[in-house]
Design a protein around this motif. Structure first.
Motif: not given
Length: 464
Positions: A171-175, A205-211
């Motif tokens: 997040e700090q890196m700009g995500a 920021i939003p959390i996106h889950l991929h499985t």
């Protein structure tokens, strides 16, 4: 655990039907001609995004389908004007299998966005954020959305705290969003609930889950993550869902209907799109592109942590050595090699490296021989390994060589202009140059075939 949902917002859906779904089930063989007829319906559904590019699609387009991957992207952009298009990028590896210099990273990200990509999911196999820096900066610079992904795995090193700390740094890196990338379906439902809950507390920021649904837990993982407040999940339309692919879109949409996480997506419209892809899947099953093996649930993945693609690769190697009967021994060796190598997550390219080393250990004796890639991984050429490396194995592999401790790409000279000069006789665009840089064994031959066909078409039209 609270009995009520942690978020009252609709759960957003990314559909993988145009990329990971057919990469997982059909070796990335879906053609553009099979995609375009469904695009008008897909564009009307209201997805958060559609994943349609990156990963193995780039190589597969040129190698097997005789398609220009850049033209595929432009065609999909035109056919899906209302929906965000998403791609998968391997950080400093781009879509290839080595680290590229920063000027290559910037050029590729720029051209991807210019040609139609909105969301770039960026990951590193080792979760070394230094390997994600250049692509994050480039995507931000050219106006794309950065989805910084954490490759999920389990080990003594990979605790919830480990992933929360990574997310804070990203997040700090700009995500713009954080993705939990559970490529082998190792994330279990209650663990998903706890991890998402902690991430929601620590990042804004939003959390996106991929499985995937390899181990049969994917739908339960998504339900528990939805209860914990996850913002977005990856699903696949049912004809290419489940097994080694993602859980089915329609099933999750139906399960959440009328709840506080109701997706708002129309099941009738989803079914219209599914009807088209059922016909595509039937065609692929008939020609053998889809194997029934990829549709099965395999809980052994939880034991060995071997993703489906890695499993088929191991079997292929053993077949070539006429040693298929040693498969169980190799599967048992994979976790031991992984521990000796500092617990890398098993995702491209580390899955292939660890798997091949396990095969060598079983067939030739433990660490009697090392591949070039194993030596490179242990030496730090791919980045910092998450855990402590077995010192005895390390010295057997690299002798007295020093381990690289800087960002690996810091040792690379700018290379874009050299590659432009190398392929100046066949490339016509910057996109062609980037294709040749990533796939030097495949792209030049493809470009020649493409251009020869174009010349023939023009000649025929002129004669007419």
């Amino acid at each position: 655990m609270s009995e009520v949902f942690e978020s009252r917002k609709p759960l957003l859906i990314t559909d993988t039907i145009l990329r990971d779904a057919h990469q997982s089930q059909a070796a990335t063989r879906m053609k553009l001609e099979d995609m375009l007829p469904a695009c008008e319906i897909l564009d009307s559904i209201g997805y958060w995004s559609i994943e349609c590019w990156g990963g193995a699609t780039f190589d597969s387009c040129m190698r097997f389908l005789n398609e220009d991957p850049w033209e595929r992207l432009r065609s999909l952009r035109k056919a899906l004007p209302k929906t965000k298009l998403q791609m998968l990028l391997r950080g400093q590896n781009l879509l290839g299998y080595r680290h590229y210099a920063d000027d290559m990273i910037e050029a590729f990200c720029r051209k991807s966005i210019e040609n139609g990509i909105d969301v770039v999911r960026i990951f590193d196999a080792l979760n070394d954020v230094r390997n994600m820096e250049a692509s994050i900066k480039a995507v931000k610079k050219y106006g794309g959305l950065v989805e910084a992904a954490m490759s999920y795995t389990t080990s003594p090193v990979h605790s919830e705290e480990y992933f929360v700390k990574k997310a804070i740094v990203l997040e700090q890196m700009g995500a713009d969003t954080i993705c939990i990338k559970d490529m082998a379906n190792l994330l279990l439902p209650m663990d998903a609930y706890n991890l998402v809950k902690k991430l929601k507390e620590k990042v804004s920021i939003p959390i996106h889950l991929h499985t995937h649904n390899t181990t049969g837990t994917g739908s339960m993982v998504y339900l528990m993550a939805a209860m914990a407040g996850v913002d977005i999940v990856d699903c696949a339309l049912s004809p290419f869902a489940n097994g080694t692919s993602q859980p089915a879109t329609e099933s999750l949409v139906a399960s959440l209907k009328g709840t506080e996480r109701d997706t708002g997506l129309d099941l009738k419209r989803l079914n219209e799109a599914a009807v088209h892809f059922k016909a595509v899947a039937a065609k692929m099953e008939k020609d053998g592109t889809i194997s029934s093996k990829v549709l099965r649930v395999d809980p052994n993945t939880l034991l060995y942590q071997v993703p489906g693609g890695m499993l088929s690769n191991l079997l292929s190697q053993l077949k070539q050595a006429n040693a298929e009967d040693r498969m169980e021994a190799v599967l048992a060796e994979v976790p031991r090699v992984r521990e000796d190598f500092g617990y890398p997550p098993l995702v491209t390219p580390t899955s292939q490296i660890v798997g091949t080393q396990a095969v060598l250990n079983v067939l030739m004796g433990r660490y009697k021989s090392f591949t070039k890639e194993s030596k490179g991984l242990l030496r730090g050429e791919y980045g910092e390994l998450p855990g402590t490396v077995n010192e005895e194995v390390l010295r057997k592999a690299i002798g007295d060589d020093e381990v690289i401790t800087c960002r690996p790409a810091d040792n690379l000279e700018p290379e874009l202009s050299k590659i432009q000069a190398m392929y100046s006789d066949i490339t016509k665009t910057e996109e062609d140059v980037l294709s040749c840089a990533m796939f030097p064994q495949v792209a030049p031959e493809f470009i020649k075939r493409r251009d020869d066909l174009l010349v023939r078409d023009i000649t025929v039209d002129w004669i007419r």
